[in-house]
Enzyme design. Sequence first.
Site, mmCIF file in Angstrom:
data_model
loop_
_atom_site.group_PDB
_atom_site.id
_atom_site.type_symbol
_atom_site.label_atom_id
_atom_site.label_comp_id
_atom_site.label_asym_id
_atom_site.label_seq_id
_atom_site.Cartn_x
_atom_site.Cartn_y
_atom_site.Cartn_z
ATOM 1 N N ASN A 11 29.268 56.817 31.334
ATOM 2 C CA ASN A 11 27.671 57.121 31.475
ATOM 3 C C ASN A 11 27.578 57.831 30.130
ATOM 4 O OD1 ASN A 11 24.963 57.767 32.227
ATOM 5 N ND2 ASN A 11 25.438 58.748 33.735
ATOM 6 N N LYS A 13 24.052 58.289 29.715
ATOM 7 C CA LYS A 13 22.929 59.290 29.144
ATOM 8 C C LYS A 13 22.006 59.170 28.585
ATOM 9 C CE LYS A 13 25.817 62.379 32.780
ATOM 10 N NZ LYS A 13 25.468 63.128 33.067
ATOM 11 N N HIS A 97 22.608 57.671 40.303
ATOM 12 C CA HIS A 97 22.864 58.589 39.969
ATOM 13 C C HIS A 97 22.709 60.199 40.491
ATOM 14 C CE1 HIS A 97 24.334 61.848 37.062
ATOM 15 N NE2 HIS A 97 25.546 60.864 36.654
ATOM 16 N N GLU A 99 21.522 62.640 38.837
ATOM 17 C CA GLU A 99 20.475 63.083 37.940
ATOM 18 C C GLU A 99 19.500 62.910 37.942
ATOM 19 O OE1 GLU A 99 22.479 62.861 34.407
ATOM 20 O OE2 GLU A 99 23.557 64.459 34.454
ATOM 21 N N GLU A 169 30.907 61.553 43.211
ATOM 22 C CA GLU A 169 30.302 62.341 42.003
ATOM 23 C C GLU A 169 29.756 63.985 42.506
ATOM 24 O OE1 GLU A 169 29.919 60.500 37.693
ATOM 25 O OE2 GLU A 169 27.991 60.596 39.222
ATOM 26 N N GLY A 175 29.138 67.770 34.369
ATOM 27 C CA GLY A 175 28.730 68.746 33.488
ATOM 28 C C GLY A 175 28.990 70.119 33.638
ATOM 29 N N SER A 215 32.944 65.866 35.026
ATOM 30 C CA SER A 215 33.693 66.633 34.334
ATOM 31 C C SER A 215 35.793 65.933 33.767
ATOM 32 C CB SER A 215 34.486 68.338 34.796
ATOM 33 O OG SER A 215 33.116 69.038 34.299
HETATM 34 P P1 PGA Z 1 29.930 64.259 33.015
HETATM 35 O O1 PGA Z 1 29.266 63.003 33.833
HETATM 36 O O2 PGA Z 1 31.920 64.112 32.896
HETATM 37 O O3 PGA Z 1 29.772 64.681 31.957
HETATM 38 O O4 PGA Z 1 30.307 65.250 34.192
HETATM 39 C C1 PGA Z 1 29.450 62.737 34.899
HETATM 40 C C2 PGA Z 1 28.596 61.776 35.470
HETATM 41 O O5 PGA Z 1 27.508 62.188 35.624
HETATM 42 O O6 PGA Z 1 28.888 60.543 35.625
#
Ligand code: PGA
Length: 253
Positions: A11, A13, A97, A99, A169, A175, A215
Amino acid sequence: MENRRPLIAGNWKMFKTCPEAVETARQLVKLIADNTAVDVMIAPPFTSLMPVSDVVKGSCVALGAQNLFWEPEGAYTGEISSAMLVSGGCSYVIIGHSERRQYFGETDITVNKKIKAAIKDNLIPVVCVGESEKERESNDTFSVLDKQVAKGLENLALSDLETLIIAYEPVWAIGTGKTATSKQAQEIHQYLRSLIEKNFGNNLANSVRILYGGSVKPDNIKELMLMPDVDGALVGGASLNAETFSKIVNFQI
Ligand code: PGA
């Protein structure tokens, strides 16, 4: 036990301009040219979908989008429909997601509408669920997941869900560099599979792929993938660099 083919999804983003996205995709295609062991998907920003789709054509890399709108067309400034994504080369779409839930008002109800729209146009939905740190600390993880799954998949028929992919997730791991331990991931994945079994029966529970996200890095993917109910990963930060992501794709080597 079903034989679920692993999926490693990236992803991207809101990162990368068109030329940057094309270059990363080019490098990735080269680096994982020998991969036959896992399915691979990358989800660049909307603006890069078409040029990246040209780059990945004929390779093992499939294309996904990070969001969609549920109406087929209309006066919805700034939105993108499932048919538009398909015509841009997508076969997958990430839905719900954290976010989007956190910053853009995504709810279980909009997630449900988006899943329906995606399925109608044969896009494979990657539906994200997961609890926040506060919810985990107050022991609400299971009830949060119950609600996200029940509402998100409401009124969907078993036949609609054949391609469904769930991504667990935990918000506290996205992140942050804090990964759930493989044991924590396994516990939740097993629980999610049991929820699918309760709502849709044994066959779908056995075949549905459940990805872990939060992560994921080259040095923790192997351990996560050893867990019986972890069927792949949704990777954010570590998918932005082709070499790093290729190490995650090639975790078995
Ligand atoms: P990250 O994000 O691997 O940077 O933690 C995962 C995601 O948001 O899909």
